[in-house]
Structures are given as C-alpha cells and as structure tokens.
Write a protein that holds these residues in place. Structure first.
Motif, short mmCIF file in Angstrom:
data_model
loop_
_atom_site.label_atom_id
_atom_site.label_comp_id
_atom_site.label_asym_id
_atom_site.label_seq_id
_atom_site.Cartn_x
_atom_site.Cartn_y
_atom_site.Cartn_z
N LEU A 1 0.75 -1.12 0.02
CA LEU A 1 -0.05 0.09 0.09
C LEU A 1 0.86 1.35 -0.07
O LEU A 1 0.34 2.41 0.06
N GLY A 2 2.07 1.21 -0.09
CA GLY A 2 3.10 2.24 0.02
C GLY A 2 2.75 2.96 1.39
O GLY A 2 3.19 4.37 1.55
N ALA A 3 2.31 2.27 2.45
CA ALA A 3 2.29 2.91 3.47
C ALA A 3 3.53 3.13 4.21
O ALA A 3 4.86 2.54 4.12
N ASP A 4 3.75 4.16 5.42
CA ASP A 4 4.99 4.38 6.16
C ASP A 4 5.03 3.88 7.45
O ASP A 4 6.07 3.62 8.16
N ARG A 5 3.77 3.61 7.95
CA ARG A 5 3.65 2.80 9.43
C ARG A 5 2.70 1.96 9.48
O ARG A 5 1.67 2.02 8.91
N VAL A 6 2.91 0.77 10.23
CA VAL A 6 2.15 -0.26 10.56
C VAL A 6 2.08 -0.35 12.04
O VAL A 6 3.12 -0.82 12.64
N ALA A 7 0.93 -0.40 12.71
CA ALA A 7 0.91 -0.68 14.14
C ALA A 7 -0.17 -1.89 14.27
O ALA A 7 -1.33 -1.72 13.82
N LEU A 8 0.41 -2.85 14.97
CA LEU A 8 -0.71 -3.87 15.26
C LEU A 8 -0.67 -4.09 17.07
O LEU A 8 0.18 -3.98 17.59
N ALA A 9 -1.94 -4.09 17.57
CA ALA A 9 -2.18 -4.24 18.94
C ALA A 9 -3.27 -5.30 19.27
O ALA A 9 -4.35 -5.16 18.52
N GLU A 10 -2.98 -5.91 20.32
CA GLU A 10 -4.23 -6.68 20.82
C GLU A 10 -4.90 -6.10 21.76
O GLU A 10 -4.68 -5.06 22.58
N LEU A 11 -6.26 -6.33 21.78
CA LEU A 11 -7.10 -6.08 22.83
C LEU A 11 -7.30 -6.67 23.80
O LEU A 11 -7.94 -7.93 23.88
N ARG A 12 -6.79 -6.24 25.38
CA ARG A 12 -7.13 -7.15 26.46
C ARG A 12 -7.43 -6.50 27.39
O ARG A 12 -6.97 -5.25 28.03
N ASP A 13 -8.53 -6.81 28.10
CA ASP A 13 -9.17 -6.19 29.16
C ASP A 13 -9.39 -4.66 29.04
O ASP A 13 -9.16 -3.88 29.66
N ASP A 14 -10.00 -4.28 27.67
CA ASP A 14 -10.45 -2.99 27.35
C ASP A 14 -9.12 -2.11 27.20
O ASP A 14 -9.18 -0.79 27.56
N ARG A 15 -7.95 -2.77 27.01
CA ARG A 15 -6.76 -1.82 26.73
C ARG A 15 -6.18 -2.31 25.61
O ARG A 15 -6.13 -3.68 25.07
N MET B 1 -2.75 -3.31 23.70
CA MET B 1 -1.32 -3.95 23.99
C MET B 1 -0.65 -3.91 22.49
O MET B 1 -1.09 -4.79 21.80
N VAL B 2 0.50 -3.02 22.29
CA VAL B 2 1.05 -3.23 20.91
C VAL B 2 1.86 -4.13 21.06
O VAL B 2 2.68 -4.70 21.90
N THR B 3 1.81 -5.10 19.82
CA THR B 3 2.62 -6.19 19.56
C THR B 3 3.48 -6.22 18.25
O THR B 3 4.28 -7.05 18.23
N MET B 4 3.17 -5.13 17.57
CA MET B 4 4.20 -5.04 16.41
C MET B 4 4.22 -3.60 15.75
O MET B 4 3.18 -3.02 15.89
N LEU B 5 5.27 -3.05 15.67
CA LEU B 5 5.33 -1.70 15.34
C LEU B 5 6.47 -1.64 14.01
O LEU B 5 7.57 -2.37 14.28
N ASP B 6 6.17 -1.27 12.75
CA ASP B 6 7.12 -1.00 11.78
C ASP B 6 6.85 0.40 11.12
O ASP B 6 5.78 0.74 10.68
N PRO B 7 8.07 1.11 10.89
CA PRO B 7 9.54 0.59 11.36
C PRO B 7 9.65 0.40 12.75
O PRO B 7 9.16 1.28 13.58
N PRO B 8 10.72 -0.30 13.24
CA PRO B 8 10.99 -0.61 14.52
C PRO B 8 11.67 0.32 15.52
O PRO B 8 12.62 -0.23 15.99
N ARG B 9 11.57 1.70 14.94
CA ARG B 9 12.55 2.52 15.61
C ARG B 9 11.58 3.50 16.29
O ARG B 9 10.50 3.99 15.92
N PRO B 10 11.94 4.07 17.67
CA PRO B 10 11.20 5.00 18.47
C PRO B 10 10.85 6.12 17.61
O PRO B 10 10.02 7.06 17.77
N ASP B 11 12.22 6.54 16.81
CA ASP B 11 11.91 8.08 16.15
C ASP B 11 10.99 8.11 15.08
O ASP B 11 10.55 9.20 14.69
N ALA B 12 10.58 6.80 14.47
CA ALA B 12 9.47 6.94 13.61
C ALA B 12 8.00 7.05 14.08
O ALA B 12 7.25 7.23 13.42
N TRP B 13 7.82 7.20 15.37
CA TRP B 13 6.48 7.39 16.01
C TRP B 13 6.50 8.63 16.74
O TRP B 13 7.40 9.07 17.15
N PRO B 14 5.19 9.05 17.18
CA PRO B 14 4.94 10.00 17.75
C PRO B 14 5.74 10.22 19.06
O PRO B 14 5.99 9.27 19.76
#
Length: 824
Positions: A310-324, A326-339
């Motif tokens: 899709l030519g996307a710049d970021r993909v984040a995948l999170a599970e839903l556990r007890d109404d919260r 929980m991040v399980t995958m971030l791509d790119p895997p660098r902190p500076d690529a995210w807010p």
C-alpha cells in the motif's frame, strides 16, 4: 586479479535512465500546463536516446498532438508506430516510423497538471507490465507537481519520482563478482551503504535460500540466456519479515560473445497486487497466516501484507486485552519513527491505552468496520502524527468479538479507492482470526515454559572452589516442555553433587516424572547416601510408580577440597572433561540400565581425580544427536567446542557448546562445573566418642588440645560449651557410635556431632523453673553464629559454628586427624 574495492555509488541520472530502459522507454518527457496559458511546456527529458530525438518545446492544449489528446482524455494514450504516424504534430523528430509512443496525463480529470510522454524502444510497443509501471511513474510525477516539488527544480523531477517508487539499478561484472548498486537497491535489500562492500555475494546473502537458484541463473547467464530476463524473489527484512522484489536485467556481450556486464533494475513488488484477481491475493495472505504460529509471526505477516503493497509509512498492530490496547508489532521498529507521546511506553502499550482514551479506535471497534481518514483529519494526541497523509484503522474481528486493531499510516497524501477498502476489510478479518489463534498458542507455550521453569532449579548454589552454570532449551516442536533436567546439590561445606537426566518423551507427563525424579534424587542425596545408593533408590522409586516412561541419569559427587569425583551412570551419556591444558576426554564411567526398567539393577561407581582448572560437562542427547547428526559426530563436535571455549567464563563456555540453537529436535540440558580447588583448605580434627562415664570430659579435653594447636583459645569457652551439650545429647538420646568433628575454616570453628539416630533434636517450646532439661540446645543456639542439623548416611549430624579471631594455626595442624576415645 579481481578488484575488491567497492564501486562508487551510481548517480540518480544513471539509475533513472536504466529504469526507463527496462520499462521499454528510450525517451521520457514531462510537459506541464501553466496557469493562464493554453499550452503545454516541456520541462524535462530523460532517457538513453535524448540525443536522437527532438520534441517540441511547447504544444497547444487544444491541438492535435498525442500529449494534448491525453491531457483531455480520461486515461493514458498508447500508440503503436502506425497509429503514431497519423499524428502530424507533437511526435518525436526526426519521425521514426517504427517508434511507439505513450502519453500519460498527470493528475485526475478536471485537475490536470500536464502530461508524461514516453517514446518506446521497441517497435512492438509497450508490454502490459511496462505500461503499469509507467502509469505508476506518471502518478509519482503528478504527486510531486501537486506537492510543489517541481518545477522550479525540473532537473530532479523524473529522478525524484523514480526514487519515490523505490526502483533501484545495478551493473554486475560476472567475471569479478563485483556489482555497482545504487542506494535505492541497497535499501530494498536491507543494506546500508556503509556496510556494502561492492560484492554480489553480499546482496545475494539477503535473499531466501529457496530463491537463490533462480537468482544465480539470472546473474550468471549462460550463452543461451543473453536476452532480457525477469523474475521475482524474496529477501529478509530487518524486522524479520519477508519482502518481494522484482528483478529485470539484460546482458551486454563482449567481442568474443561472452557476457561482459549484467545490467538490471530491482523494484519493490506489491504482494497484494501480484495476481490480477483479489481471490489470489487473499489466498496468499491465508497461506502466510496459516504458517504464523505466534503473535509476533502474525505481526510480521500483517506488515508484509499492508505496508509495502500500500506504500504505507507505518503499521501498528495491537491486541485488545481487558479493554486496553497492547502493542505487539510496530514497523518501522524505531522509536523516532513514531509520535513523541509513544516513546515513554515504547513497545509496551498504547499511551493512555484504555479504549476510552482513543475515540478514533473506539469508534472503529464499536462499528466493526474499517475507517479511512484522509490527509489533514484532526485526531487525538495518541494517534496524531502516525498518518499525516492518511490513516486506515482496521478492527480485527475474531469469533464474534474483536481481537485487536491495526493502524496503517501514510506521510504523503494517500488516495483511498473503493477496491482498497474491500481489500483492507478482508485482510483485517484474516489477521484477526490468526491473531486470536496465535494468542492461544502463545498462552499455551507460556504455560509450558512456566511449568518447565518451576520444575528446574531457579538458581544454582555458590560453591567453594568452583563455579557451576546450566542451560536448558526446549524442543522446537510440539509442546515446548520435556523431560530433561539438572540439579546442583550442596551436600556439605566440601562436597557437592551434580546430576543431569532425561525422561522419555515431550509431554506434561514427562515433565511431571522429571519433577518427581529431581525431587527424589535431591532428597536421597541430602540424606547423605553415596552416589550408587542415591541412583538405586531413585530407580526403585520410578519402578514402583508403574509408569510407561523410563529415565536416564548421570550423577557425580565431587569433593571440592581434594578434587576426587565419583560417577554413576544410568543409561545416560558419559560426562565430558576438559583438562587445564585444553585437552578433552569422555569419562569412561561404567553404566547401568535406565531408571525404571529393573528394580534390582546395579549401578557401579567410577572414580576420577580432577585437577584445579578442570571443566566437567554433563549433557543430554538433544545436544549431540539429531536426525541428521549421528551421536558419535555430535560428541566429537561437542568435545571440539569444549576444547576451543575459554574456561575463564563458564557462562560463555556453555553458550558456545550450545552452538546453533536453530537445529533442535529435542530439548537440551547442559551442566558445567569449573573446578578451581579451595584456595583456603579447612583444618580438620576428629574424635570417636566411646560410651564411657567420662566420655564428655574426654571430648572436652580433645577439643581444648585442638583449639590450642590451632591458636584460637579465645573461643574455647563457647566451643567447649557446645561440645559438652551436643555430645551429652547424643549419648543420652541415641544408640550406636557417636563422632565429634572440628573444622577451622576462615574465621569460624564448626563443631559437628554425628550419631545413628535419624531424628533431629527438638528444642523445647516452653522452659520454666520446673523444667528438668531442654536448656542445653537454647544455650548452644545462643552462643553459635549458626546452628542446625542435617541427615547423613545412617543417622544425622548436629552442627554449630562459632566465630573466632584466628591467630595462625600450627602447620602440623593442617593435616586432618582422627582420634579414638581414650585418656589424653
């Protein structure tokens, strides 16, 4: 002699011209329309044939040129040589009757920005794949014009558009194996320019082994394969996932007809666009998710299926556990690529993770449908900056609920087409089901891991004169819990027992038996039984359990002061020894049958003396045997690794023995002991107490003589009190022999009284004025630094430790001595 120097990086113009050549274009030209002008103006040309063709500098918007027709039409205009001949203006001059032409409008209808004109290199026209690439190229040029990237910098317009499409090029010299690669190609493969050495093997090492044969057939062409070659192959991404790349190349020949150079381009292949119908796209994703066992695996597949296609710049995948969330995958895997707000809880959970704090995600979960947010949409702080050019929020449905959410973001403005929404919805459904299944798998493996850890020692004891380390790795198939076990048992201040074993099978039943056997061996060893008796008792216990499983075991008891070791084997592998000079040997310990086979089996003892600096290794068969690794070869490899490892760090030594953890069909247990010898040897003296009326007096006199010889008379009062009480108790409350042992080690005197009764002495709960006994043990405890009792073979031992200020013992007192009761 081949040149090992890295080739210089290719310039953008070279990369651009090669890409156009492989797209079937000898020339590309960009015409733009200017506000208030009724004409198209030529702003840039590129290609390998720019010197052979001349294009008009200006074309009327409402004229009869191919560019003007495409500008006014709904879509691209593709003209073969015969059709091009009917256009009398706007074509390449001098006219080439055999040259096809393509005119691709820049921008959507009603908002045209210009036209991209391409002149074909082959009279057969442009192939379907070439047309699709050129259409994407035109979209990239239009995006740059719309964003204001060009003009006024027309010289970089076509190169910048190509760079945004992630198309790289290369030149390979087959004779030397050296390759010139541009930065885009290195980025696609996953290599930084600083790490690239200019060798083709470096690029090939990132491809999947299954695709290596096809790549070599293209990059090492035979005399019959000098035409144009194309293929798709896969590389491993830095995140651990897989990426599809498309390669197209041709061979430049030498004068003698041999290959001189291989020239080619590599582009990112959209996985979801590899087939013309959506059914095949979903089939690919289904097959990939079917092989994803863990939550992390599902995350990698989701990234491969969404970000690059899709030519996307970021993909984040999170599970839903007890109404919260929980991040399980971030791509790119660098902190500076995210807010910035994410970095405080990097990879743990969403900032302000409750669903109520993220209304955009809450809305998507409530409606259960994919939400697409165009560029410029104001979002809450937890999502701001993830997709400034567009944001897709995908709920992940699973079994009537929602397993989690996937967020896809773009930096540049992204146009969401209707087909894309349908494809995202279908993709989310597949990912949600796989995520639910993977979460159950991870929970099962976590339970198995907890069970295994609870049955194995949490930590190994600190040993005087040696260092012990252990490693355990579960099998990579089935339930990751098995029957391998180990233990290190401190028997006394100078003796330690090492044990390793393997229960048949990989199941909860095998783990249960393993836990029972470890507990039994520890109990028998602590009771003070010799090694052969310990193993015999464990064997009879397993036979009496009437289980179908059997176990193997290797038991070693080591005297840390002298280095003397006794081995017992029950159907297990022989231990290995690394001597101080680096040589290794397999201890030829005579063995008995596995445990649980014969109740009356015999387990002979084998003695071996260890010198300081020796390393003792106890192993299980999972380390040295596999379907493709014979036992003899595995033992040879392990001995080689043991000889090569540095014994200064037993932990690293154990890791070196494990080797390639990927090759593991069985669980593996490893127990290492580096024997250093005790730097300060305790001084010992013993007295066998005869049952005479004045036995306590003789014991006190022996103790006084010993303390004077050791020059620790200042502790005589406390030590003599302890000796009097412990010897009196042993004589009064037990039958059989009584022995008194004194040990001076460091700043402590240890008093030990052994008798034949297994019952530990009991301190009185209440001592009042009318009590006739019981105060002795309270006095012993009061004057002792430490006090207790322990079982030994045939009885027990009650001991006490008293602090002393050592002035230096007599050298003659350094040798252990034993005296029998009698007059001094």
């Amino acid at each position: 002699m081949p040149d090992d120097r890295s080739p210089p990086p290719l310039c953008e113009a070279t990369t651009r011209d090669r890409a156009l050549t492989f797209a079937g274009a000898a020339l590309a030209a960009v015409y733009v329309s200017e506000s208030g002008q009724q004409e198209l103006r030529l702003v840039e040309t590129a290609g390998g044939a720019t010197d052979q063709y001349e294009l008009p500098e200006r074309l009327p918007l409402f004229g009869g040129s191919p560019a003007a027709h495409a500008y006014r039409a709904e879509g691209p205009l593709w003209l073969n040589p015969a059709a091009l001949a009917s256009y009398h203006e706007g074509g390449p001059t001098p006219p080439q009757a055999q040259a096809p032409l393509g005119a691709l409008p820049l921008g959507p209808p009603g908002r045209r920005l210009g036209c991209l004109v391409v002149v074909g290199a082959s009279p057969d026209g442009f192939e379907a794949e070439q047309r699709r690439f050129l259409e994407r190229y035109a979209d990239a040029v239009a995006g740059l014009l719309q964003a204001g990237t060009g003009p006024p910098a027309p010289s970089s317009l076509l190169s910048s558009a190509l760079r945004s499409l992630r198309v790289g090029s290369f030149v390979l010299v087959p004779d030397t194996g050296l390759i010139e690669a541009d930065e885009t190609l290195l980025e696609l493969v996953g290599i930084t320019p600083d790490d690239f050495d200019g060798k083709a093997d470096t690029l090939l090492s990132h491809a999947l082994p299954e695709d290596m044969h096809a790549l070599m057939s293209v990059l090492e062409p035979s005399a019959q394969a000098f035409g144009r070659r194309e293929l798709e192959f896969r590389v491993r991404c830095p995140t651990g996932g897989m990426s599809w790349l498309s390669l197209s190349c041709r061979v430049a020949t030498q004068a003698d007809g041999g290959p001189e150079q291989v020239l080619g381009v590599v582009a990112a292949t959209s996985v979801l666009r590899r087939s013309p119908d959506d059914v095949s796209r979903i089939q690919w994703l289904t097959a990939a998710l079917d092989e994803a066992a863990t939550v992390h695996d599902v995350g990698r597949v989701a990234v491969n299926a969404l970000r690059e296609p899709l030519g996307a710049d970021r993909v984040a995948l999170a599970e839903l556990r007890d109404d919260r969330f929980m991040v399980t995958m971030l791509d790119p895997p660098r902190p500076d690529a995210w807010p910035e707000i994410w970095r405080s809880q990097w990879r743990s959970e969403w900032p302000d993770a409750p669903v109520s704090a993220l209304p955009t995600l809450r809305l998507a979960l409530r409606d259960g449908r994919t939400d697409l947010w165009p560029a410029g949409t104001p979002l809450e702080p937890g999502l701001a900056g993830i997709g400034t050019g567009g944001l897709a929020v995908l709920p992940l449905p699973a079994k009537g609920g929602v397993a989690g959410v996937c967020v896809v973001g773009w930096d540049q403005p992204h146009q969401f087409v209707p087909e894309e929404r349908s494809l995202l919805t279908a993709t989310a459904a597949l990912i949600g089901q796989a995520l639910k299944r993977a979460h159950a798998h991870d929970a099962e493996q976590e339970l198995a891991t907890m069970l295994q850890r609870s049955l194995l020692p949490r930590r190994l004891p600190e040993l005087p004169g040696g260092t012990a380390v252990a490693r355990y790795l579960p099998a990579r198939r089935g339930l990751q819990v098995g029957g391998d076990w180990y233990d290190v048992i401190a028997l006394s201040e100078r003796r330690v027992a090492l044990v390793i074993g393997d229960v048949q099978g990989h199941s909860a039943g095998a783990a249960t038996i393993m836990g029972q056997m470890r507990t039994a061996v520890r109990a028998y060893a602590v009771e003070g039984h010799p090694p052969d008796v310990v193993v015999s008792h464990a064997n009879r216990l397993l036979v009496g359990m009437e289980t179908d499983l059997f176990a193997t075991c290797c038991y070693a008891e080591l005297d840390m002061e002298e280095g003397n070791t006794l081995f017992v084997r029950a159907g297990h592998l022989s231990p290995l020894v690394r001597h101080p000079d680096g040589s290794t040997e397999e201890v030829l310990a005579e063995g008995g049958p596995p445990l649980g086979i014969l109740a009356d089996a015999e387990f002979p003892l084998t003695a071996l003396a260890l010198a300081p600096g020796t390393v003792l290794a106890l192993i299980t068969d999972g380390l040295v045997e596999a379907s493709d690794l014979p036992l003899d070869e595995g033992m040879r490899r392990t001995r080689t690794a043991l000889a090569a490892a540095d014994p200064a760090d037993p932990g690293r030594m154990a890791d070196a023995l494990l080797g390639d953890v990927g090759r593991r069909e069985d669980d593996v247990a490893l127990l290492l002991l580096r024997y250093d010898g005790m730097k300060i040897r305790p001084i010992r003296a013993g007295w066998v107490v005869w049952r005479l009326p004045d036995a306590v007096m003789h014991a006190r006199r022996f103790t006084a003589r010993t303390l004077r010889r050791w020059k620790v008379e200042e502790a005589a009062d406390a030590v003599l009190l302890v000796v009097s009480e412990l010897v009196t108790n042993a004589l009064m409350h037990t039958q059989g022999p009584v022995r008194l042992d004194l040990v001076l080690g460091g700043n402590r005197v240890r008093v030990s009284v052994s008798d034949s009764s297994p019952r530990a002495p009991a301190k009185p709960v209440i001592v009042d004025w009318e009590s006739t006994g019981g105060r002795g043990l309270l006095l012993v405890e009061a004057v002792s630094e430490a006090f207790g009792s322990m079982p030994v073979a045939g009885g027990k031992q009650v001991w006490s430790e008293i602090l002393v200020q050592q002035g230096g013992p007599d050298p003659e007192a350094s040798a252990p001595r034993t005296e029998r009761g009698g007059l001094p």
